[in-house]
Design a protein around this motif. Structure first.
Motif, PDB file in Angstrom:
ATOM      1  N   GLN A   1     -95.633  19.534   2.316  1.00  0.00           N
ATOM      2  CA  GLN A   1     -94.727  18.748   2.360  1.00  0.00           C
ATOM      3  C   GLN A   1     -94.008  19.936   2.036  1.00  0.00           C
ATOM      4  O   GLN A   1     -93.656  20.915   0.704  1.00  0.00           O
ATOM      5  CB  GLN A   1     -94.627  18.813   1.844  1.00  0.00           C
ATOM      6  N   LYS A   2     -92.402  20.381   2.602  1.00  0.00           N
ATOM      7  CA  LYS A   2     -91.878  22.090   1.487  1.00  0.00           C
ATOM      8  C   LYS A   2     -90.700  20.599   0.836  1.00  0.00           C
ATOM      9  O   LYS A   2     -90.210  19.558   0.556  1.00  0.00           O
ATOM     10  CB  LYS A   2     -90.804  22.254   2.618  1.00  0.00           C
ATOM     11  N   PRO A   3     -90.243  21.423   0.005  1.00  0.00           N
ATOM     12  CA  PRO A   3     -89.344  20.997  -1.305  1.00  0.00           C
ATOM     13  C   PRO A   3     -88.181  20.401  -0.622  1.00  0.00           C
ATOM     14  O   PRO A   3     -87.503  21.124   1.016  1.00  0.00           O
ATOM     15  CB  PRO A   3     -88.758  21.571  -2.554  1.00  0.00           C
ATOM     16  N   LEU A   4     -87.269  19.618  -1.386  1.00  0.00           N
ATOM     17  CA  LEU A   4     -86.355  18.764  -0.026  1.00  0.00           C
ATOM     18  C   LEU A   4     -84.917  20.423  -0.777  1.00  0.00           C
ATOM     19  O   LEU A   4     -83.878  20.105  -0.032  1.00  0.00           O
ATOM     20  CB  LEU A   4     -85.903  18.171  -1.391  1.00  0.00           C
TER      21      LEU A   4
ATOM     22  N   GLY B   1     -92.736  16.550  11.279  1.00  0.00           N
ATOM     23  CA  GLY B   1     -94.002  16.771  10.590  1.00  0.00           C
ATOM     24  C   GLY B   1     -93.647  15.598   9.232  1.00  0.00           C
ATOM     25  O   GLY B   1     -93.319  14.372  10.024  1.00  0.00           O
ATOM     26  N   CYS B   2     -94.071  15.793   8.215  1.00  0.00           N
ATOM     27  CA  CYS B   2     -93.556  14.984   6.581  1.00  0.00           C
ATOM     28  C   CYS B   2     -91.892  14.748   6.910  1.00  0.00           C
ATOM     29  O   CYS B   2     -91.463  13.332   5.999  1.00  0.00           O
ATOM     30  CB  CYS B   2     -93.986  15.159   5.645  1.00  0.00           C
ATOM     31  N   GLY B   3     -91.319  15.099   7.505  1.00  0.00           N
ATOM     32  CA  GLY B   3     -89.728  14.535   7.703  1.00  0.00           C
ATOM     33  C   GLY B   3     -88.660  15.269   6.371  1.00  0.00           C
ATOM     34  O   GLY B   3     -87.678  14.751   6.044  1.00  0.00           O
ATOM     35  N   THR B   4     -89.286  16.351   5.393  1.00  0.00           N
ATOM     36  CA  THR B   4     -88.234  17.048   5.420  1.00  0.00           C
ATOM     37  C   THR B   4     -86.592  17.050   5.005  1.00  0.00           C
ATOM     38  O   THR B   4     -85.829  16.671   4.983  1.00  0.00           O
ATOM     39  CB  THR B   4     -89.112  18.473   4.315  1.00  0.00           C
ATOM     40  N   THR B   5     -86.728  18.074   6.402  1.00  0.00           N
ATOM     41  CA  THR B   5     -85.529  18.246   7.507  1.00  0.00           C
ATOM     42  C   THR B   5     -84.440  16.950   7.217  1.00  0.00           C
ATOM     43  O   THR B   5     -83.026  17.401   6.914  1.00  0.00           O
ATOM     44  CB  THR B   5     -85.805  19.069   8.439  1.00  0.00           C
ATOM     45  N   VAL B   6     -85.047  16.185   8.280  1.00  0.00           N
ATOM     46  CA  VAL B   6     -84.119  14.937   8.271  1.00  0.00           C
ATOM     47  C   VAL B   6     -84.004  14.129   6.695  1.00  0.00           C
ATOM     48  O   VAL B   6     -82.724  13.948   6.526  1.00  0.00           O
ATOM     49  CB  VAL B   6     -85.342  13.756   9.100  1.00  0.00           C
TER      50      VAL B   6
END
Length: 561
Positions: free
Chosen positions: A323-326, A349-354
């Motif tokens: 997971q990338k930081p928001l 992936g786990c949706g950080t961008t959206v």
């Protein structure tokens, strides 16, 4: 005919197919992608078991994808015949150098996708490609070929982890983000960051007691003698005596709402606003109080060490090791798009961008090739934005569609069913003998000790009481507490009787739970879920509720899924 979705949309499927079928030319404002590469065994891991063991519970979104095979050869041929001769020649040269190996397969698969991403970007659009040093140099050369070397803007270095040692080399702690613009005139909002606290401590040493804010006293004059108002004395101070003139910062005047009048009038109003610093005793040249709040911030450099990785204790952490930081995506989206713009993440992936796009008021499209990832993103969005609306395309929306998926691909049906009950796929969801286990649901019956339920998925039209007996044996063998069968067909009366005969698991805090539970696909669409105690938050932590500008006030309990 392609028609880019008008609403926020999650797509299940191969992003190459989705881009070609659904996304129009020059319809996307910003692309962020973090394409996995299997040189790092944990790069694609969405989550781990509570024990930390990835081998039993990891899902690798592109397992077996980046190997030289018929798919890689086909991707290579498509680039060669694409009409982009620069990309074709560059990829051909790379193959001559690298030969047919995993890296070359990765580059061929990426090249054909980069061509599509270039197609869908608006002329004012930008692309950020996030990668590690394993492949960043090859990807940069590919991007130069696809976008043109003049489109390259930055190689951003992000410190993705804390310092650690490495055997006979420097510790690898950074990722690379390659930033390209399709054409000149790309969106750039000039996002600023706060000054280093050490800078503030060093230069803003005085405190205004009325505002309780730190300031430094800076000159109110500029070099050179001027005629007119800027050269006239004010309160006994004549700037021309020292070869200067009054120079009032326009941003401070604007901040204080000071307009019109002579220079001397504006100085009077600045003084009444508490913005003039007078030396002790009121004598001497007056100066301007430059407050910390007046700082516009500093331009963001291309080395980012001010956004820390997501630690095990971070509130933001949802349980996905990659997971990338928001804050990372918020910076990128804020800098290179405007509210209402369309942001695309083809490897979501786990949706950080959206998540970041939704929070910042952008439209978005996310694509992923695993049902599990789509299910996790769906949950994340519902938790963070309960009133947000979005579509999910490519996944079953009713029992008939689930039945068609089971007929077409039993393995993907299994992964979809596991995602519906938020279970972790056994051994990363890889095909092969499962020894009676398709997935796990972890829970903490006493709030401390992690226990598990075993999930088995049955996609056929036939049913058998033997399934219940066999799962009961697996539960005992694995020392699990509960067994769950998710099935396409309805269970028989005999199956229900067999399940009831298995008895109950009794939780010290939550009461009794059927030891063997039967759920049909129809049950899942009706909202029924496994009956287990508190799900372990270290595996599926709830996303923090977000507030966004313009959020709807009408509750929406049902999403189009």
């Amino acid at each position: 005919m392609r028609r880019t979705p008008a609403t926020n949309t999650l797509f299940y499927g191969d992003n190459l197919d989705i881009l070609r079928a659904y996304i129009e030319d020059e319809s996307v404002d910003l692309v962020y992608l973090d394409p996995p590469f299997n040189s790092n065994a944990t790069y694609n891991v969405l989550f781990k078991a509570p024990s930390g063991a990835a081998s039993q519970a990891q899902i690798e979104a592109f397992d077996d994808t980046w190997h030289w095979n018929a798919s890689a050869e086909r991707a290579f041929d498509e680039v060669i015949s694409s009409g982009n001769t620069d990309a074709a020649e560059m990829l051909r040269a790379m193959r001559s150098f690298l030969k047919e190996n995993d890296m070359m397969a990765y580059l061929a698969m990426m090249a054909v996708r980069l061509l599509e991403l270039h197609r869908v970007l608006k002329p004012t659009g930008s692309l950020y490609l996030h990668c590690d040093p394993t492949a960043s140099h090859y990807l940069k050369v590919l991007l130069d070929a696809v976008f043109g070397k003049e489109a390259f803007l930055n190689e951003i270095v992000w410190k993705r982890t804390f310092a650690h040692g490495a055997s006979q080399r420097y510790g690898p702690v950074h990722d690379t983000i390659l930033y390209y613009a399709k054409n000149g005139g790309h969106v750039w909002t000039d996002v600023r960051i706060n000054h280093d606290p050490a800078y503030v401590d060093r230069h803003f040493r005085q405190i205004d007691e009325s505002r309780k804010e730190r300031f430094q006293a800076i000159s109110l004059t500029g070099a050179g003698v001027r005629r007119g108002e800027s050269g006239r004395p004010w309160r006994g101070v004549d700037p021309t005596e020292v070869g200067r003139h009054w120079a009032l910062p326009s941003d401070v005047l604007m901040r204080e709402g000071i307009e019109g009048g002579t220079v001397q009038d504006r100085l009077d109003r600045l003084d009444r606003a508490g913005r003039i610093y007078w030396p002790a005793g009121g004598a001497g040249t007056p100066r301007l109080k430059w407050f910390v709040s007046d700082l516009a911030g500093v331009s963001i450099p291309d080395v980012w060490n001010d956004i820390p990785p997501i630690s095990a204790q971070a509130k933001e952490r949802l349980g996905y090791p990659t997971q990338k930081p928001l804050a990372l995506l918020e910076r990128i989206i804020s800098a290179s798009s405007n509210p209402g713009d369309l942001v695309l993440d083809p490897f979501c992936g786990c949706g950080t961008t959206v998540h970041a796009a939704q929070k910042l008021g952008r439209r978005w499209i996310g694509i992923d090739v695993t049902h599990l990832a789509i299910g996790l993103v769906k949950r994340r969005l519902i938790d963070a934005f309960p009133r947000a609306s979005f579509d999910i395309l490519g996944v079953p929306k009713d029992a008939d569609a689930a039945r068609e998926l089971a007929k077409a691909d039993k393995h993907q049906f299994e992964l979809w069913a596991l995602s519906m009950v938020e279970a972790q796929p056994y051994k990363g969801g890889r095909k092969g003998a499962d020894t009676g286990i398709d997935g796990f649901i972890y829970f903490k019956p006493d709030g401390k000790t992690t226990e598990k339920a075993i999930v088995e998925v049955k996609g056929g039209d036939n049913v058998s009481p033997q399934w219940v007996r066999a799962l009961g044996q697996v539960v005992e063998r694995e020392k699990a507490k509960i067994g769950i069968i998710v099935m396409l067909a309805d269970p028989t009366v005999t199956m229900r009787r067999e399940a009831a005969a298995q008895g109950f698991y009794e939780s010290p805090l939550h009461g009794k739970f059927a030891k063997i539970q039967l759920l049909t696909v129809e049950d899942l669409f009706a909202g029924k879920r496994p009956h287990v105690p508190w799900v372990d938050p270290s595996v599926f932590k709830k996303a923090k509720r977000e507030a966004i500008a313009g959020e709807r006030t009408t509750d929406q309990s049902e999403l189009d899924v």
